[in-house]
Design a protein around this motif. Sequence first.
Motif, PDB file in Angstrom:
ATOM      1  N   THR A   1       0.821  -1.206   0.000  1.00 46.74           N
ATOM      2  CA  THR A   1       0.000   0.000   0.000  1.00 46.74           C
ATOM      3  C   THR A   1       0.857   1.260   0.000  1.00 46.74           C
ATOM      4  O   THR A   1       0.555   2.239  -0.700  1.00 46.74           O
ATOM      5  N   ASP A   2       1.938   1.243   0.771  1.00 47.74           N
ATOM      6  CA  ASP A   2       2.803   2.419   0.866  1.00 47.74           C
ATOM      7  C   ASP A   2       3.678   2.613  -0.372  1.00 47.74           C
ATOM      8  O   ASP A   2       3.922   3.751  -0.791  1.00 47.74           O
ATOM      9  N   THR A   3       4.169   1.523  -0.928  1.00 47.95           N
ATOM     10  CA  THR A   3       5.142   1.630  -2.022  1.00 47.95           C
ATOM     11  C   THR A   3       4.515   1.526  -3.410  1.00 47.95           C
ATOM     12  O   THR A   3       5.125   1.979  -4.383  1.00 47.95           O
ATOM     13  N   HIS A   4       3.342   0.909  -3.507  1.00 51.98           N
ATOM     14  CA  HIS A   4       2.713   0.662  -4.804  1.00 51.98           C
ATOM     15  C   HIS A   4       3.636  -0.097  -5.754  1.00 51.98           C
ATOM     16  O   HIS A   4       3.611   0.114  -6.963  1.00 51.98           O
ATOM     17  N   VAL A   5       4.438  -0.974  -5.187  1.00 47.85           N
ATOM     18  CA  VAL A   5       5.393  -1.719  -6.010  1.00 47.85           C
ATOM     19  C   VAL A   5       4.666  -2.687  -6.941  1.00 47.85           C
ATOM     20  O   VAL A   5       5.163  -3.005  -8.021  1.00 47.85           O
ATOM     21  N   ILE A   6       3.508  -3.162  -6.520  1.00 48.13           N
ATOM     22  CA  ILE A   6       2.638  -3.963  -7.380  1.00 48.13           C
ATOM     23  C   ILE A   6       1.225  -3.413  -7.269  1.00 48.13           C
ATOM     24  O   ILE A   6       0.946  -2.559  -6.418  1.00 48.13           O
ATOM     25  N   ASP A   7       0.334  -3.906  -8.099  1.00 45.57           N
ATOM     26  CA  ASP A   7      -1.056  -3.473  -8.064  1.00 45.57           C
ATOM     27  C   ASP A   7      -1.663  -3.789  -6.695  1.00 45.57           C
ATOM     28  O   ASP A   7      -1.452  -4.870  -6.139  1.00 45.57           O
ATOM     29  N   LEU A   8      -2.411  -2.853  -6.161  1.00 43.26           N
ATOM     30  CA  LEU A   8      -2.985  -3.024  -4.835  1.00 43.26           C
ATOM     31  C   LEU A   8      -3.947  -4.208  -4.772  1.00 43.26           C
ATOM     32  O   LEU A   8      -4.170  -4.777  -3.698  1.00 43.26           O
ATOM     33  N   HIS A   9      -4.512  -4.569  -5.905  1.00 41.90           N
ATOM     34  CA  HIS A   9      -5.421  -5.721  -5.930  1.00 41.90           C
ATOM     35  C   HIS A   9      -4.683  -7.042  -5.705  1.00 41.90           C
ATOM     36  O   HIS A   9      -5.317  -8.069  -5.454  1.00 41.90           O
ATOM     37  N   ASP A  10      -3.352  -7.015  -5.803  1.00 38.29           N
ATOM     38  CA  ASP A  10      -2.558  -8.240  -5.675  1.00 38.29           C
ATOM     39  C   ASP A  10      -1.981  -8.416  -4.270  1.00 38.29           C
ATOM     40  O   ASP A  10      -1.111  -9.272  -4.061  1.00 38.29           O
ATOM     41  N   LYS A  11      -2.442  -7.607  -3.322  1.00 44.29           N
ATOM     42  CA  LYS A  11      -1.895  -7.705  -1.964  1.00 44.29           C
ATOM     43  C   LYS A  11      -2.134  -9.084  -1.348  1.00 44.29           C
ATOM     44  O   LYS A  11      -1.228  -9.679  -0.771  1.00 44.29           O
ATOM     45  N   SER A  12      -3.337  -9.589  -1.470  1.00 43.99           N
ATOM     46  CA  SER A  12      -3.648 -10.904  -0.899  1.00 43.99           C
ATOM     47  C   SER A  12      -2.886 -12.004  -1.622  1.00 43.99           C
ATOM     48  O   SER A  12      -2.441 -12.979  -1.000  1.00 43.99           O
ATOM     49  N   LEU A  13      -2.718 -11.838  -2.924  1.00 45.07           N
ATOM     50  CA  LEU A  13      -1.950 -12.816  -3.690  1.00 45.07           C
ATOM     51  C   LEU A  13      -0.496 -12.839  -3.234  1.00 45.07           C
ATOM     52  O   LEU A  13       0.114 -13.912  -3.134  1.00 45.07           O
ATOM     53  N   ALA A  14       0.053 -11.672  -2.937  1.00 50.36           N
ATOM     54  CA  ALA A  14       1.437 -11.599  -2.463  1.00 50.36           C
ATOM     55  C   ALA A  14       1.603 -12.322  -1.136  1.00 50.36           C
ATOM     56  O   ALA A  14       2.589 -13.057  -0.930  1.00 50.36           O
ATOM     57  N   LEU A  15       0.652 -12.146  -0.223  1.00 48.21           N
ATOM     58  CA  LEU A  15       0.713 -12.839   1.061  1.00 48.21           C
ATOM     59  C   LEU A  15       0.599 -14.345   0.872  1.00 48.21           C
ATOM     60  O   LEU A  15       1.337 -15.123   1.495  1.00 48.21           O
ATOM     61  N   ALA A  16      -0.300 -14.756  -0.018  1.00 46.39           N
ATOM     62  CA  ALA A  16      -0.452 -16.188  -0.298  1.00 46.39           C
ATOM     63  C   ALA A  16       0.814 -16.761  -0.929  1.00 46.39           C
ATOM     64  O   ALA A  16       1.245 -17.871  -0.581  1.00 46.39           O
ATOM     65  N   MET A  17       1.425 -15.993  -1.825  1.00 45.47           N
ATOM     66  CA  MET A  17       2.653 -16.450  -2.469  1.00 45.47           C
ATOM     67  C   MET A  17       3.788 -16.578  -1.465  1.00 45.47           C
ATOM     68  O   MET A  17       4.592 -17.522  -1.523  1.00 45.47           O
ATOM     69  N   LEU A  18       3.849 -15.656  -0.522  1.00 44.30           N
ATOM     70  CA  LEU A  18       4.875 -15.713   0.515  1.00 44.30           C
ATOM     71  C   LEU A  18       4.750 -17.002   1.320  1.00 44.30           C
ATOM     72  O   LEU A  18       5.742 -17.728   1.513  1.00 44.30           O
ATOM     73  N   TRP A  19       3.547 -17.314   1.783  1.00 46.04           N
ATOM     74  CA  TRP A  19       3.366 -18.508   2.606  1.00 46.04           C
ATOM     75  C   TRP A  19       3.484 -19.790   1.795  1.00 46.04           C
ATOM     76  O   TRP A  19       3.909 -20.828   2.319  1.00 46.04           O
ATOM     77  N   PHE A  20       3.138 -19.721   0.528  1.00 44.75           N
ATOM     78  CA  PHE A  20       3.371 -20.880  -0.339  1.00 44.75           C
ATOM     79  C   PHE A  20       4.866 -21.151  -0.468  1.00 44.75           C
ATOM     80  O   PHE A  20       5.318 -22.296  -0.386  1.00 44.75           O
ATOM     81  N   ALA A  21       5.651 -20.070  -0.631  1.00 41.06           N
ATOM     82  CA  ALA A  21       7.102 -20.218  -0.730  1.00 41.06           C
ATOM     83  C   ALA A  21       7.689 -20.741   0.571  1.00 41.06           C
ATOM     84  O   ALA A  21       8.599 -21.580   0.554  1.00 41.06           O
ATOM     85  N   ILE A  22       7.177 -20.266   1.706  1.00 41.98           N
ATOM     86  CA  ILE A  22       7.650 -20.758   3.004  1.00 41.98           C
ATOM     87  C   ILE A  22       7.371 -22.252   3.135  1.00 41.98           C
ATOM     88  O   ILE A  22       8.224 -23.026   3.599  1.00 41.98           O
ATOM     89  N   THR A  23       6.183 -22.676   2.703  1.00 41.10           N
ATOM     90  CA  THR A  23       5.820 -24.091   2.768  1.00 41.10           C
ATOM     91  C   THR A  23       6.714 -24.932   1.871  1.00 41.10           C
ATOM     92  O   THR A  23       7.185 -26.009   2.270  1.00 41.10           O
ATOM     93  N   VAL A  24       6.961 -24.442   0.669  1.00 46.27           N
ATOM     94  CA  VAL A  24       7.862 -25.150  -0.251  1.00 46.27           C
ATOM     95  C   VAL A  24       9.256 -25.256   0.351  1.00 46.27           C
ATOM     96  O   VAL A  24       9.904 -26.310   0.288  1.00 46.27           O
ATOM     97  N   GLY A  25       9.720 -24.168   0.969  1.00 51.51           N
ATOM     98  CA  GLY A  25      11.027 -24.186   1.608  1.00 51.51           C
ATOM     99  C   GLY A  25      11.108 -25.214   2.724  1.00 51.51           C
ATOM    100  O   GLY A  25      12.110 -25.924   2.872  1.00 51.51           O
ATOM    101  N   ARG A  26      10.052 -25.313   3.515  1.00 53.37           N
ATOM    102  CA  ARG A  26      10.034 -26.301   4.594  1.00 53.37           C
ATOM    103  C   ARG A  26      10.106 -27.723   4.049  1.00 53.37           C
ATOM    104  O   ARG A  26      10.810 -28.581   4.599  1.00 53.37           O
ATOM    105  N   LEU A  27       9.369 -27.980   2.990  1.00 55.46           N
ATOM    106  CA  LEU A  27       9.370 -29.324   2.405  1.00 55.46           C
ATOM    107  C   LEU A  27      10.729 -29.654   1.801  1.00 55.46           C
ATOM    108  O   LEU A  27      11.250 -30.766   1.971  1.00 55.46           O
TER     109      LEU A  27
END
Length: 217
Positions: free
Chosen positions: A43-69
């Motif tokens: 929201t502060d940086t507008h580095v990506i579209d604001l509509h993709d905020k939830s997708l970014a959070l989901a992608m982060l946790w997906f990556a964390i899960t992949v890393g754990r596996l």
Amino acid sequence: NSLDKKLRSGSSSYYVEACLSCSVFCLIGGKVTFSSYIKDYITDTHVIDLHDKSLALAMLWFAITVGRLLGLFDQINIESKGQLYNHLYLWLTFGALGMGLLLIFQQNPIAFWFGIIFYGIGNGPCVGYCYDVNNRITVPSEFGMAIVMFGLNLGASLVPYLTALAWDDSGSALWLPIITFATMVLPIAFVRLTKLFQKDEIGFMYAMGPDSTGKKP
């Protein structure tokens, strides 16, 4: 015998557990902080579209899960303490690289996506590796594990608070990747410090004990 002496001397201090406590303080703190504030960062940086905020959070946790596996599969095949340390350093460096992308290419959406993926994969398995180091080179004890867990729980609350404080005072969203980057770099130093305090795998010696002839395993 010599094994008993080594176990008694190793259990008299908790320097290794303190170092690992600092490591998991950083790792959990960074993970909780970044996942909590990633939407505010966008929201502060507008580095990506604001509509993709939830997708970014989901992608982060997906990556964390992949890393754990990936880390779990890697740990199963680790045969020596040296390999364990080296692989942990690689995961930490990979995660730090992800935050480095956010710091270097601050307004690049592609760098942002790759950055959170690299960070998530790198951070994901690191706490498990720290536990593995603890199990290998320390004598199992409730107090020792309590020290490690104290760092974990404190990091989950204190790092987000300090990040929010710095962010609010400065008005700069860059504090989020800066602090998260630090939480991946500092554990490298803390983990290396464990080698100064304990070089032998006394955790395995304690678990297995001497054989019938009194020899070490």
